[in-house]
Write an enzyme that holds these catalytic residues in place. Structure first.
Site, PDB file in Angstrom:
ATOM      1  N   GLY A 209       0.818  -1.211   0.000  1.00 15.45           N
ATOM      2  CA  GLY A 209       0.000   0.000   0.000  1.00 15.45           C
ATOM      3  C   GLY A 209       0.846   1.252   0.000  1.00 15.45           C
ATOM      4  N   ASN A 210       0.222   2.352   0.339  1.00 16.76           N
ATOM      5  CA  ASN A 210       0.925   3.628   0.389  1.00 16.76           C
ATOM      6  C   ASN A 210       0.338   4.480   1.512  1.00 16.76           C
ATOM      7  OD1 ASN A 210      -1.357   5.317  -0.806  1.00 16.76           O
ATOM      8  ND2 ASN A 210      -1.008   3.834  -2.463  1.00 16.76           N
ATOM      9  N   ARG A 211       0.854   5.685   1.682  1.00 11.95           N
ATOM     10  CA  ARG A 211       0.494   6.510   2.834  1.00 11.95           C
ATOM     11  C   ARG A 211      -0.658   7.469   2.585  1.00 11.95           C
ATOM     12  NH1 ARG A 211       5.876   7.775   6.219  1.00 11.95           N
ATOM     13  NH2 ARG A 211       7.074   5.935   5.662  1.00 11.95           N
ATOM     14  N   SER A 212      -1.302   7.396   1.458  1.00 12.39           N
ATOM     15  CA  SER A 212      -2.353   8.364   1.154  1.00 12.39           C
ATOM     16  C   SER A 212      -3.512   8.257   2.141  1.00 12.39           C
ATOM     17  CB  SER A 212      -2.878   8.142  -0.267  1.00 12.39           C
ATOM     18  OG  SER A 212      -3.923   9.046  -0.550  1.00 12.39           O
ATOM     19  N   ALA A 276      -4.009   7.593  -4.798  1.00 11.74           N
ATOM     20  CA  ALA A 276      -2.674   7.015  -4.984  1.00 11.74           C
ATOM     21  C   ALA A 276      -2.871   5.534  -5.309  1.00 11.74           C
ATOM     22  CB  ALA A 276      -1.837   7.189  -3.721  1.00 11.74           C
TER      23      ALA A 276
END
Length: 400
Positions: A209-212, A276
């Site tokens: 995943g990502n930090r969005s 994102a």
């Protein structure tokens, strides 16, 4: 009596169970420096009584045109208001307002008001979707009123669906935007916004995943709704409350986002890809948790590229449709952004720098709007809603 210098808000209350939630909206308005006069319908007092409204507002409460006749309240209240906000707006109240009836103090106030008027409907799904209600909503909007789309969720009893009154915090933001005179230049337009960060499952408990956080995408959706658009927000893995007046579709992975965005975009005037989206996903996802057996046993994860949703939108775009994307970069921001704009073929690309304490999860943002025409517009650091307003200014100029 209204206090000198304070913005004057008339809070109309319809006869719905959701009226209890309006007490919180009243508290937010009064504590933020607004003078609020509550004008309920007679039946609304069956849900929340007159003493509650009077105590919270500090002003007298009346439902009939025959109370305080010497002050001509059925005319003066509407004439002197800076905003009339009706919540919950029941199916009956919407019908009476659309047909210009004036059988109580609230409907008289609606006819005499020359300020912004906001209706926040709340009712069962069948009533909201009935052709009569939809026609009444369309009539009110054609006259310049703001009718907020209801939220989806639990209704009275065991029923769920669209028709729920949005949370007080969201309604409060709608009221502030209406008082500020937000432009209605997106009225009649349909827009799609993506938000959040996709997650690509490795096994049932792990993911790529990502930090969005989704805050910027939600700000874009809120501003578009305030400017009159019909908004679909495709949200991936966010923990934010549904924005008032916005239809939210929740997704998890990039493939789920692709399906939802392409479907919604088919009838949209504009699409903004602020989410994102993960570039890669595991070729396979384990059906049970991957166990660690020993120190040297490290599983290898084979990756495959996810579909390029933005490029696919451009390839499928309808005539006149405006498509905007976002590019989060850590270095050489403008160079990477210009290359991405040329590669994707979208109309606009918002480029911003990300990193520790920058953008992801933060309340503020900055960026540069790159246009396919070659124009570049810098947006100084400010709230994410301020950035969203600039983005919609650019999109509106292309739509018109």
């Amino acid at each position: 009596m209204a206090e000198q210098g304070k913005p004057r808000v008339v809070l109309g209350v319809g006869a719905g169970i959701a009226s209890y939630k309006v007490c919180e909206l009243l508290r937010r308005l009064t504590e933020s420096g607004h003078s609020v006069r509550v004008v309920p319908t007679a039946d609304a007092l069956r849900f929340v009584g007159e003493p509650t409204w009077a105590a919270l507002s500090g002003q007298p409460v009346a439902t009939s045109v025959w109370e305080g006749v010497a002050d001509v309240p059925h005319v003066r209240i509407g004439q002197q208001a800076d905003l009339v906000f009706v919540a919950p707006a029941t199916a009956d109240l919407l019908a009476r307002a659309a047909h210009g009836l004036a059988d109580d103090l609230l409907t008289n106030t609606l006819l005499t008001a020359r300020c912004p008027v906001v209706f926040a409907p709340a009712m069962h799904t069948e009533m909201w979707e009935h052709p009569a209600t939809r026609a009444n909503v369309a009539t009110l909007r054609e006259r310049g009123n703001i009718v907020v789309e209801p939220a989806s969720g639990r209704l009275t009893g065991k029923d769920t669906g669209p028709g729920r009154l949005p949370d007080a915090a969201e309604l409060f933001e709608v009221a502030l935007r209406a008082l500020a005179g937000a432009p209605r230049d997106l009225a009649g337009r349909r827009v799609v916004v993506s938000a959040g960060g996709t997650r690509e499952p490795i096994d049932p408990v792990r993911f790529i995943g990502n930090r969005s956080s989704g805050i910027q995408g939600y700000a874009l959706a809120k501003v578009a709704a305030a400017r009159g658009a019909e908004v679909v927000l495709v949200a991936a893995n966010t923990a934010l409350p549904d924005p008032a007046g916005v239809r939210v579709e929740r997704v998890g992975s990039a493939l789920e986002m692709r399906e939802a965005v392409l479907k919604a975009a088919a009838s949209a005037d504009a699409v903004v890809m602020a989410a994102a989206v993960a570039d890669f996903r595991p070729v396979t996802s384990a059906t049970s948790k991957i166990k660690k057996k020993d120190a040297d046993d490290v599983p290898r994860i084979e990756l495959v590229q996810n579909p390029d949703i933005l490029a696919e939108l451009v390839g499928r775009r309808a005539p006149g449709q405006v498509i905007a994307g976002f590019a989060a970069e850590t270095d050489d921001v403008l160079a990477h952004g210009r290359a991405k704009l040329a590669r994707k073929g979208c109309d606009l690309l918002v480029v911003n720098q990300v990193g520790e304490d920058l953008t992801f999860g933060a309340p503020d943002n900055a960026g540069v709007v790159l246009s396919a025409s070659g124009r570049e517009r810098e947006i100084p650091r400010g709230t994410k809603e301020a950035l969203a307003s600039v983005v919609w200014d650019e999109i509106t100029s292309l739509l018109t």
